[in-house]
Enzyme design. Structure first.
Site, PDB file in Angstrom:
ATOM      1  CD  GLU A 268      -2.792  -1.228   2.453  1.00 27.68           C
ATOM      2  OE1 GLU A 268      -2.695  -0.341   3.321  1.00 27.68           O
ATOM      3  OE2 GLU A 268      -3.601  -2.165   2.512  1.00 27.68           O
ATOM      4  CG  HIS A 291      -6.007   0.043   4.907  1.00 26.63           C
ATOM      5  ND1 HIS A 291      -4.853  -0.673   5.081  1.00 26.63           N
ATOM      6  CD2 HIS A 291      -6.794  -0.264   5.976  1.00 26.63           C
ATOM      7  CE1 HIS A 291      -4.925  -1.369   6.210  1.00 26.63           C
ATOM      8  NE2 HIS A 291      -6.101  -1.134   6.772  1.00 26.63           N
ATOM      9  CB  ILE A 292     -11.343   4.013   3.688  1.00 23.59           C
ATOM     10  CG1 ILE A 292     -12.089   3.282   2.558  1.00 23.59           C
ATOM     11  CG2 ILE A 292     -10.362   5.031   3.159  1.00 23.59           C
ATOM     12  CD1 ILE A 292     -13.104   4.126   1.831  1.00 23.59           C
TER      13      ILE A 292
HETATM   14  P1  NAI Z   1     -10.307 -10.398  15.705  1.00 26.29           P
HETATM   15  O1  NAI Z   1      -8.978 -10.747  16.292  1.00 26.29           O
HETATM   16  O2  NAI Z   1     -11.399  -9.979  16.601  1.00 26.29           O
HETATM   17  O3  NAI Z   1     -10.829 -11.642  14.823  1.00 26.29           O
HETATM   18  C1  NAI Z   1     -10.028 -12.397  13.970  1.00 26.29           C
HETATM   19  C2  NAI Z   1     -10.638 -13.798  13.874  1.00 26.29           C
HETATM   20  O4  NAI Z   1      -9.910 -14.533  12.900  1.00 26.29           O
HETATM   21  C3  NAI Z   1     -10.554 -14.582  15.178  1.00 26.29           C
HETATM   22  O5  NAI Z   1     -11.801 -15.138  15.492  1.00 26.29           O
HETATM   23  C4  NAI Z   1      -9.521 -15.673  14.867  1.00 26.29           C
HETATM   24  O6  NAI Z   1      -9.740 -16.872  15.582  1.00 26.29           O
HETATM   25  C5  NAI Z   1      -9.722 -15.860  13.388  1.00 26.29           C
HETATM   26  N1  NAI Z   1      -8.581 -16.463  12.702  1.00 26.29           N
HETATM   27  C6  NAI Z   1      -7.263 -16.313  12.962  1.00 26.29           C
HETATM   28  N2  NAI Z   1      -6.525 -17.035  12.116  1.00 26.29           N
HETATM   29  C7  NAI Z   1      -7.405 -17.675  11.300  1.00 26.29           C
HETATM   30  C8  NAI Z   1      -7.243 -18.573  10.224  1.00 26.29           C
HETATM   31  N3  NAI Z   1      -6.031 -18.958   9.799  1.00 26.29           N
HETATM   32  N4  NAI Z   1      -8.355 -19.046   9.620  1.00 26.29           N
HETATM   33  C9  NAI Z   1      -9.598 -18.669  10.053  1.00 26.29           C
HETATM   34  N5  NAI Z   1      -9.803 -17.825  11.074  1.00 26.29           N
HETATM   35  C10 NAI Z   1      -8.719 -17.314  11.684  1.00 26.29           C
HETATM   36  O7  NAI Z   1      -9.988  -9.282  14.605  1.00 26.29           O
HETATM   37  P2  NAI Z   1     -10.992  -8.194  14.024  1.00 26.29           P
HETATM   38  O8  NAI Z   1     -11.006  -6.993  14.875  1.00 26.29           O
HETATM   39  O9  NAI Z   1     -12.273  -8.834  13.669  1.00 26.29           O
HETATM   40  O10 NAI Z   1     -10.198  -7.783  12.681  1.00 26.29           O
HETATM   41  C11 NAI Z   1     -10.075  -8.681  11.594  1.00 26.29           C
HETATM   42  C12 NAI Z   1      -9.118  -8.110  10.568  1.00 26.29           C
HETATM   43  O11 NAI Z   1      -9.576  -6.858  10.081  1.00 26.29           O
HETATM   44  C13 NAI Z   1      -7.701  -7.846  11.077  1.00 26.29           C
HETATM   45  O12 NAI Z   1      -6.791  -8.310  10.102  1.00 26.29           O
HETATM   46  C14 NAI Z   1      -7.591  -6.361  11.137  1.00 26.29           C
HETATM   47  O13 NAI Z   1      -6.266  -5.927  10.926  1.00 26.29           O
HETATM   48  C15 NAI Z   1      -8.474  -5.954   9.995  1.00 26.29           C
HETATM   49  N6  NAI Z   1      -8.990  -4.579  10.071  1.00 26.29           N
HETATM   50  C16 NAI Z   1      -9.018  -3.831   8.920  1.00 26.29           C
HETATM   51  C17 NAI Z   1      -9.493  -2.528   8.942  1.00 26.29           C
HETATM   52  C18 NAI Z   1      -9.569  -1.733   7.693  1.00 26.29           C
HETATM   53  O14 NAI Z   1      -9.482  -0.521   7.745  1.00 26.29           O
HETATM   54  N7  NAI Z   1      -9.764  -2.348   6.554  1.00 26.29           N
HETATM   55  C19 NAI Z   1      -9.920  -1.894  10.188  1.00 26.29           C
HETATM   56  C20 NAI Z   1      -9.948  -2.803  11.326  1.00 26.29           C
HETATM   57  C21 NAI Z   1      -9.462  -4.080  11.255  1.00 26.29           C
END
Ligand code: NAI
Length: 410
Positions: A268, A291-292
């Site tokens: 990015e 990335h928003i």
């Molecule tokens: P979280 O930690 O609450 O949930 C992640 C889930 O993925 C957990 O339930 C975990 O067990 C599961 N997981 C981990 N490895 C896995 C695998 N190999 N296969 C299947 N499931 C797996 O995280 P949250 O807050 O829900 O965020 C998810 C993603 O979104 C993160 O990567 C975060 O960086 C991203 N994100 C992106 C944003 C954006 O602006 N686009 C903003 C906020 C978060």
């Protein structure tokens, strides 16, 4: 007002990078001496302007290096008013006794809402119709456009975002299935699926909400894309490394997938001035966003509240809940009537506790509460003890060669 060993008005807080005003207000209301600056600071500027602050608040642009932590002798804590903490060298922060707090889940709802919108936008080819109309082309057609009611949404990663999205999608009339490496309680009528392959094969929309780990790197490549239903859609607002973009590009060109919405990319641009290039640009029904997913005013406000609260709790009672680089202790409110609280961050080597407890027993102080959390490198010990003897104990504990930082709270 509560009396502190160190008056609150003498605790200097510097907030950089236009942190949401709610944080400034909350910290001022607590009685701290707060200054806010709109821009980020370079390392050289930090070494001058942020050398003597007790708390430094940053967002993603200010880089905090080992050199800064070595020079900032008074620094008690860092508030990262954002999600990631890659901009901070966390190890030197920890070894200098500085817990770093962030707000990883404050923008959960913002991401879930964007993904829900993208499901409809993809299903109705809204992105393409809008682009055409901006160029003067009126293309009214129902071909290849569908309602989302009754369609299946497959969520990979059922954490904070995935589970919220599940609720929103069900209220929209979608069927929801999810895959997660951990067994998760289904919310509403959603259903956990044991194999990712099965989820891919039955979903009309697949959306990714996993963290960036070695296991999730390229977890969606040519093989997984081929397993997805013909005419289905892929959404990624998690991390750019999760999808192999060249394989996605092939699948779109071959019209196996009917579209995708991608918010995060393997590479990015670092600033708004850099040009973005990707193999999935200029393909039909491809929604690209910079990335928003979590970028809303509400999320910024939530981040401000969450980090300001963590900082206040750490200064006022020593709790390190929510810290990313420190042993976590969630402390009870101390009994201010009879005791003082000593907070000692020390090197985690054998004999520390014995030495501290000898100091306490030698001065004849009575302990009313003691808490300890450690990681392999440091220990964080909290002792509530008699008011009269606390200062004497603090002095002797602070003088131990194993002590990194020692504070006292009245
Ligand atoms: P979280 O930690 O609450 O949930 C992640 C889930 O993925 C957990 O339930 C975990 O067990 C599961 N997981 C981990 N490895 C896995 C695998 N190999 N296969 C299947 N499931 C797996 O995280 P949250 O807050 O829900 O965020 C998810 C993603 O979104 C993160 O990567 C975060 O960086 C991203 N994100 C992106 C944003 C954006 O602006 N686009 C903003 C906020 C978060």
């Amino acid at each position: 007002m509560k009396e502190f060993s160190f008056p609150k008005s003498e605790i200097r807080i510097l907030l950089l990078e236009n942190i949401h005003p709610v944080a400034l207000e909350m910290l001022k209301d607590e009685g701290f001496n707060v200054e806010a600056v709109k821009s980020a600071l370079t390392e050289a500027e930090l070494l001058v302007r942020a050398k003597d602050v007790h708390i430094l608040g940053i967002r993603s642009k200010t880089k905090l290096t080992r050199k800064y932590f070595e020079s900032a002798r008074k620094l008690l804590s860092v508030g990262a008013f954002c999600i990631g903490t890659n901009q901070i060298e966390l190890e030197p922060a920890r070894s200098h006794g500085v817990p770093v707090f962030n707000a990883p889940f404050s923008n959960t709802r913002s991401v879930a809402e964007l993904v829900l919108a993208e499901i409809v936008i993809l299903s109705r080819q809204v992105g393409d119709r809008s682009q055409q109309l901006h160029k003067g082309k009126w293309d009214k057609s129902a071909v290849g456009c569908f309602e989302v009611r009754g369609k299946t949404l497959g969520i990979i990663g059922y954490g904070h975002i995935g589970s919220q999205l599940s609720v929103l999608a069900e209220s929209f009339g979608m069927k929801v299935v999810y895959y997660d490496i951990v067994t998760k309680m289904p919310i509403g009528n959603s259903r956990q699926i044991q194999k990712m392959d099965d989820l891919l094969a039955q979903s009309d929309f697949v959306t990714l909400h996993v963290p960036e780990t070695p296991q999730t790197k390229n977890m969606i490549g040519a093989k997984q894309l081929a397993q997805m239903k013909k005419g289905s859609y892929l959404i990624n607002a998690s991390r750019g490394t999760v999808i192999e973009i060249p394989a996605l590009s092939e699948s779109l060109k071959a019209k196996h997938l009917s579209g995708c919405a991608i918010d995060v990319f393997p590479e990015e641009p670092e600033s708004n001035d850099q040009v973005f290039k990707s193999e999935i640009q200029n393909l039909p029904n491809v929604i690209l966003t910079p990335h928003i997913g979590g970028s809303t005013e509400e999320a910024q406000q939530n981040i401000g509240i969450e980090v300001a609260t963590s900082i206040s709790k750490f200064i006022n009672n020593g709790s390190t809940t929510g810290s990313v680089n420190f042993p976590v202790v969630d402390l009870p409110i101390q009994n201010q009537g009879s005791s003082h609280r000593i907070l000692n961050i020390h090197k985690n080597v054998p004999g520390v506790l014995k030495n501290i407890n000898s100091i306490i027993s030698d001065v004849g102080a009575n302990i009313s509460g003691q808490y300890l959390a450690t990681d392999p490198e440091i220990g964080y010990l909290i002792v509530d003890l008699d008011k009269q003897l606390s200062e004497k104990v603090r002095e002797q504990v602070a003088a131990l060669s194993t002590s990194i930082r020692t504070r006292i709270l009245y």
